[in-house]
Motif scaffolding. Structure first.
Motif, PDB file in Angstrom:
ATOM      1  N   SER A  42       0.832  -1.206   0.000  1.00 47.21           N
ATOM      2  CA  SER A  42       0.000   0.000   0.000  1.00 47.21           C
ATOM      3  C   SER A  42       0.863   1.251   0.000  1.00 47.21           C
ATOM      4  O   SER A  42       0.607   2.217  -0.747  1.00 47.21           O
ATOM      5  CB  SER A  42      -0.924   0.012   1.219  1.00 47.21           C
ATOM      6  N   ILE A  43       1.903   1.256   0.825  1.00 46.23           N
ATOM      7  CA  ILE A  43       2.787   2.412   0.905  1.00 46.23           C
ATOM      8  C   ILE A  43       3.547   2.584  -0.402  1.00 46.23           C
ATOM      9  O   ILE A  43       3.695   3.712  -0.910  1.00 46.23           O
ATOM     10  CB  ILE A  43       3.749   2.262   2.099  1.00 46.23           C
ATOM     11  N   MET A  44       4.027   1.470  -0.958  1.00 43.49           N
ATOM     12  CA  MET A  44       4.748   1.540  -2.234  1.00 43.49           C
ATOM     13  C   MET A  44       3.859   2.104  -3.333  1.00 43.49           C
ATOM     14  O   MET A  44       4.279   2.963  -4.118  1.00 43.49           O
ATOM     15  CB  MET A  44       5.250   0.153  -2.640  1.00 43.49           C
ATOM     16  N   TRP A  45       2.619   1.612  -3.394  1.00 44.48           N
ATOM     17  CA  TRP A  45       1.702   2.091  -4.431  1.00 44.48           C
ATOM     18  C   TRP A  45       1.393   3.569  -4.241  1.00 44.48           C
ATOM     19  O   TRP A  45       1.433   4.352  -5.203  1.00 44.48           O
ATOM     20  CB  TRP A  45       0.408   1.276  -4.393  1.00 44.48           C
ATOM     21  N   LEU A  46       1.096   3.983  -3.012  1.00 43.49           N
ATOM     22  CA  LEU A  46       0.685   5.361  -2.747  1.00 43.49           C
ATOM     23  C   LEU A  46       1.789   6.349  -3.102  1.00 43.49           C
ATOM     24  O   LEU A  46       1.519   7.396  -3.712  1.00 43.49           O
ATOM     25  CB  LEU A  46       0.303   5.514  -1.277  1.00 43.49           C
ATOM     26  N   LEU A  47       3.024   6.039  -2.752  1.00 47.36           N
ATOM     27  CA  LEU A  47       4.128   6.982  -2.915  1.00 47.36           C
ATOM     28  C   LEU A  47       4.965   6.698  -4.162  1.00 47.36           C
ATOM     29  O   LEU A  47       6.007   7.344  -4.356  1.00 47.36           O
ATOM     30  CB  LEU A  47       5.023   6.948  -1.674  1.00 47.36           C
ATOM     31  N   ASN A  48       4.505   5.781  -5.002  1.00 46.87           N
ATOM     32  CA  ASN A  48       5.241   5.417  -6.215  1.00 46.87           C
ATOM     33  C   ASN A  48       6.701   5.065  -5.886  1.00 46.87           C
ATOM     34  O   ASN A  48       7.654   5.615  -6.447  1.00 46.87           O
ATOM     35  CB  ASN A  48       5.172   6.530  -7.268  1.00 46.87           C
ATOM     36  N   LEU A  49       6.825   4.128  -4.962  1.00 48.65           N
ATOM     37  CA  LEU A  49       8.115   3.599  -4.565  1.00 48.65           C
ATOM     38  C   LEU A  49       8.138   2.095  -4.822  1.00 48.65           C
ATOM     39  O   LEU A  49       7.092   1.456  -4.912  1.00 48.65           O
ATOM     40  CB  LEU A  49       8.377   3.841  -3.074  1.00 48.65           C
ATOM     41  N   ARG A  50       9.323   1.540  -4.910  1.00 50.01           N
ATOM     42  CA  ARG A  50       9.501   0.103  -4.897  1.00 50.01           C
ATOM     43  C   ARG A  50      10.740  -0.196  -4.057  1.00 50.01           C
ATOM     44  O   ARG A  50      11.588   0.681  -3.869  1.00 50.01           O
ATOM     45  CB  ARG A  50       9.656  -0.467  -6.318  1.00 50.01           C
ATOM     46  N   GLY A  51      10.816  -1.415  -3.534  1.00 45.15           N
ATOM     47  CA  GLY A  51      11.922  -1.760  -2.657  1.00 45.15           C
ATOM     48  C   GLY A  51      12.384  -3.185  -2.866  1.00 45.15           C
ATOM     49  O   GLY A  51      11.979  -3.856  -3.819  1.00 45.15           O
ATOM     50  N   SER A  52      13.218  -3.661  -1.931  1.00 49.07           N
ATOM     51  CA  SER A  52      13.779  -5.017  -2.049  1.00 49.07           C
ATOM     52  C   SER A  52      13.925  -5.678  -0.684  1.00 49.07           C
ATOM     53  O   SER A  52      14.807  -6.516  -0.486  1.00 49.07           O
ATOM     54  CB  SER A  52      15.155  -4.963  -2.738  1.00 49.07           C
ATOM     55  N   ASP A  53      13.066  -5.338   0.259  1.00 47.02           N
ATOM     56  CA  ASP A  53      13.182  -5.917   1.596  1.00 47.02           C
ATOM     57  C   ASP A  53      12.711  -7.360   1.663  1.00 47.02           C
ATOM     58  O   ASP A  53      13.107  -8.108   2.557  1.00 47.02           O
ATOM     59  CB  ASP A  53      12.384  -5.080   2.613  1.00 47.02           C
ATOM     60  N   ILE A  54      11.841  -7.754   0.742  1.00 50.56           N
ATOM     61  CA  ILE A  54      11.303  -9.114   0.711  1.00 50.56           C
ATOM     62  C   ILE A  54      11.679  -9.749  -0.622  1.00 50.56           C
ATOM     63  O   ILE A  54      11.468  -9.146  -1.685  1.00 50.56           O
ATOM     64  CB  ILE A  54       9.768  -9.106   0.872  1.00 50.56           C
ATOM     65  N   ALA A  55      12.233 -10.941  -0.577  1.00 49.07           N
ATOM     66  CA  ALA A  55      12.623 -11.610  -1.813  1.00 49.07           C
ATOM     67  C   ALA A  55      11.446 -11.704  -2.773  1.00 49.07           C
ATOM     68  O   ALA A  55      10.349 -12.123  -2.390  1.00 49.07           O
ATOM     69  CB  ALA A  55      13.146 -13.015  -1.497  1.00 49.07           C
ATOM     70  N   HIS A  56      11.669 -11.273  -4.016  1.00 51.00           N
ATOM     71  CA  HIS A  56      10.713 -11.390  -5.116  1.00 51.00           C
ATOM     72  C   HIS A  56       9.508 -10.445  -4.997  1.00 51.00           C
ATOM     73  O   HIS A  56       8.628 -10.480  -5.862  1.00 51.00           O
ATOM     74  CB  HIS A  56      10.203 -12.829  -5.272  1.00 51.00           C
ATOM     75  N   ASN A  57       9.445  -9.645  -3.945  1.00 53.49           N
ATOM     76  CA  ASN A  57       8.359  -8.675  -3.781  1.00 53.49           C
ATOM     77  C   ASN A  57       8.983  -7.292  -3.696  1.00 53.49           C
ATOM     78  O   ASN A  57       9.716  -7.013  -2.738  1.00 53.49           O
ATOM     79  CB  ASN A  57       7.553  -8.966  -2.515  1.00 53.49           C
ATOM     80  N   PRO A  58       8.720  -6.402  -4.633  1.00 49.35           N
ATOM     81  CA  PRO A  58       9.430  -5.119  -4.683  1.00 49.35           C
ATOM     82  C   PRO A  58       8.882  -4.096  -3.683  1.00 49.35           C
ATOM     83  O   PRO A  58       8.335  -3.052  -4.048  1.00 49.35           O
ATOM     84  CB  PRO A  58       9.212  -4.658  -6.127  1.00 49.35           C
ATOM     85  N   VAL A  59       9.009  -4.413  -2.398  1.00 50.80           N
ATOM     86  CA  VAL A  59       8.497  -3.550  -1.342  1.00 50.80           C
ATOM     87  C   VAL A  59       9.593  -3.229  -0.347  1.00 50.80           C
ATOM     88  O   VAL A  59      10.562  -3.982  -0.191  1.00 50.80           O
ATOM     89  CB  VAL A  59       7.298  -4.193  -0.604  1.00 50.80           C
TER      90      VAL A  59
END
Length: 596
Positions: free
Chosen positions: A203-220
């Motif tokens: 939800s945070i990634m979508w709202l702020l147009n961010l992506r991450g790598s804290d979880i394998a295979h999930n860009p959050v």
């Protein structure tokens, strides 16, 4: 191959770890402790630091929990993991069928004289604790908030993830973050809410147009956020993750250390919206009377993909389809007995990596042959790696995380000459998949209202499968996305732009497995001649284009409409994917998509 670090317990490690946990129960005056497969954000997948259930029990499935009592340790798993759990946990742990067996009822049966069962309030949602407490009313069993006892006995527990976040380009997001915040803030004002707590990373990634790598295979990226009714956002995330993002986030997003999150909640004027299904119990405890229950304000807007997100998903699926066809053409050229599951996984991931837009696979590739295919969420290991033998079926479930979209596809492949029983079951699964793909339905229906359509051919043969027909899929986000699902448990109405999987299956434990999966996007249906002009309907647009193994189809079982759908689908596959693959794969594709 993409590498991941996985926490688990060998069978011989489970008993001493359970004994250490029971020693902590004694020191705390507790009769039990709940160990969920969850982190503070309630995502489906967890970082190694939060893999407490796997570390304690050995069970690595994506859902479940352990209720560890002084005399009994139940590992609760749903139908997807009934076979897997028996192979992974030591005999000191007792598998429990869940949700058929309710936690409160089980605890009442195990603790007839009452008792104190501890839980970490960061790792259980408000809804989970409310349900358990209601079920335990009158039993004398008390749920007790406490520190995490597994963390106390885990000497080499990994550190929290600190991967950097990055901006998600507007060309793929389709809407600026500031516009999303303003739109959702207006919804908060309309509901009379001063703010909303966001605890789910996607939800945070979508709202702020961010992506991450804290979880394998999930860009959050892990963090918490508070969206205020004026469109500003307080973001609680490690500073190291946000380095270089000041310009992207702008002045409307204030950055705070995660350690300040609970204290900040205490300063908020109410009502503050929290989602009972996803927010940890400790948030509700801290907000107290300021808490107002409601849905995560990002959930439905995120699920309703905009035009840019749908276009990106469609483009990603075409490139992903080409990688799959290259793999299938290569596999078909290998004689039975010459290729292992690991080799299939490695080759497929290599094909996907040819695409520069690929950022990761979307989950650990499932490649299960023969009896391994009956393990619904099978993952090949050194000890289980099996050779693809003549007469086997191979269940190949995989996907990619591309900058413009997330893919998830399953194909069941015949190795050598398949048996008659396998072909008949495969055909029934295919009929269910076709039935859902062709479906039109009135506006306002939810997944639970239409899911049975994909099961009817199996039901007529006295067969079924122990997972939902389909799940939501994100836009370069989580491969399993809510709230939309094709499930008898889902009451969320399907809306245009929602992407879901369509994946019926059949599994014969110890023998074989079958699953066929395409991704679909819901859309407004065009009126049909003779239809009710005033009755709004919906249907599906197919995103996935990869051949379905014709060797496994009993053509005489198909109706004329089913045959027409399959032949039309294969024409589309040939037309859309043929120009994207090399000459050998193109020759194979022409044969694989011949009409039946």
């Amino acid at each position: 191959m993409f590498q991941t670090f996985e926490v688990t317990a060998l069978p011989e490690q489970g008993p001493p770890r359970l004994a250490a946990l029971r020693a902590e129960l004694g020191s705390e005056g507790l009769d039990g402790f709940l160990v969920p497969r969850a982190d503070a954000h309630q995502g489906e997948y967890v970082a190694p630091r939060d893999a407490r259930l796997a570390w304690l029990t050995g069970f690595t499935g994506s859902a479940g929990f352990c209720a560890a009592l002084r005399h009994m340790a139940g590992v609760f798993v749903d139908g997807r993991y009934r076979t897997q759990v028996k192979a992974q946990v030591a005999r000191d742990f007792t598998p429990v069928n869940w949700p058929e067996t309710d936690l409160a009822e089980w605890l009442a049966g195990q603790l007839p004289d009452g008792g104190r069962v501890g839980f970490d309030p960061w790792l259980h949602t408000v809804a989970q604790i409310d349900k358990a407490a209601a079920g335990l009313a009158g039993t004398g069993i008390e749920l007790v908030r406490c520190a995490n006892l597994v963390d106390r006995i885990w000497p080499d527990q990994p550190a929290p993830p600190l991967a950097p976040a990055r901006a998600h380009p507007l060309e793929f997001a389709g809407e600026a973050a500031a516009e999303k915040c303003a739109r959702l803030a207006a919804d908060l004002r309309g509901a009379g809410h001063r703010a909303a707590v966001l605890s789910q990373p996607d939800s945070i990634m979508w709202l702020l147009n961010l992506r991450g790598s804290d979880i394998a295979h999930n860009p959050v990226a892990h963090g918490f956020a508070v969206l205020h009714d004026d469109g500003t956002v307080a973001l609680f995330m490690e500073a190291a993750k946000l380095d270089g993002l000041d310009g992207h986030l702008g002045a409307a997003v204030t950055r705070h250390d995660p350690s300040a999150f609970l204290a900040f909640l205490g300063t908020l004027p109410g009502p503050v919206r929290i989602d009972r299904q996803s927010v940890p119990q400790i948030v509700a405890d801290r907000l107290g009377e300021s808490a107002a229950f409601g849905d995560d304000p990002c959930a439905l807007p995120k699920a309703r993909k905009n035009g840019a997100e749908i276009a990106g998903a469609a483009a990603a699926h075409l490139r992903d389809g080409a990688a799959m066809v290259e793999l299938l053409a290569w596999l078909d050229a290998q004689p039975p007995g010459s290729v292992s599951e690991t080799q299939v996984v490695t080759r497929l991931e290599a094909e996907r990596r040819r695409d520069n837009a690929l950022r990761d696979i979307s989950f650990e590739t499932i490649a299960g042959t023969g009896p391994n295919g009956a393990v619904i969420h099978y993952r090949v290991t050194e000890t289980t790696d099996s050779v693809l033998e003549d007469g086997h079926l191979l269940v190949l479930d995989s996907g990619g995380q591309y900058l413009d979209g997330t893919t998830d596809i399953t194909r069941t492949i015949a190795i050598g000459t398949p048996g008659d029983e396998e072909r008949a079951a495969f055909t029934r699964v295919l009929q269910g998949m076709i039935a859902m793909s062709r479906l039109r339905w009135p506006n306002g229906l939810a997944g639970r209202d239409i899911e049975a359509v994909g099961r009817v051919p199996l039901w007529l043969a006295g067969q079924d499968f122990n997972h939902g027909l389909g799940h939501g899929v994100g836009a370069y986000l989580s491969v399993h996305e809510g709230p939309q699902r094709l499930s008898r448990l889902s009451h969320v109405p399907l809306e245009p732009g929602m992407i879901l999987s369509n994946e019926p299956g059949y599994y014969r434990e110890g023998a074989f497995g079958i699953r066929i999966e395409n991704l679909l996007v819901a859309q407004e249906a065009r009126p049909l001649p003779g239809g009710d002009a005033e009755r709004a309907m919906m249907d599906w647009r197919t995103l996935t284009f990869v051949p379905i193994d014709r060797r496994l189809i009993v053509a005489d079982l198909l109706t004329a409409a089913e045959r027409d759908w399959l032949n039309a689908y294969h024409r589309d596959v040939a037309d859309l994917i043929g120009p994207r693959v090399g000459k050998p794969a193109q020759i194979w594709l022409d044969a694989a998509t011949m009409p039946i």
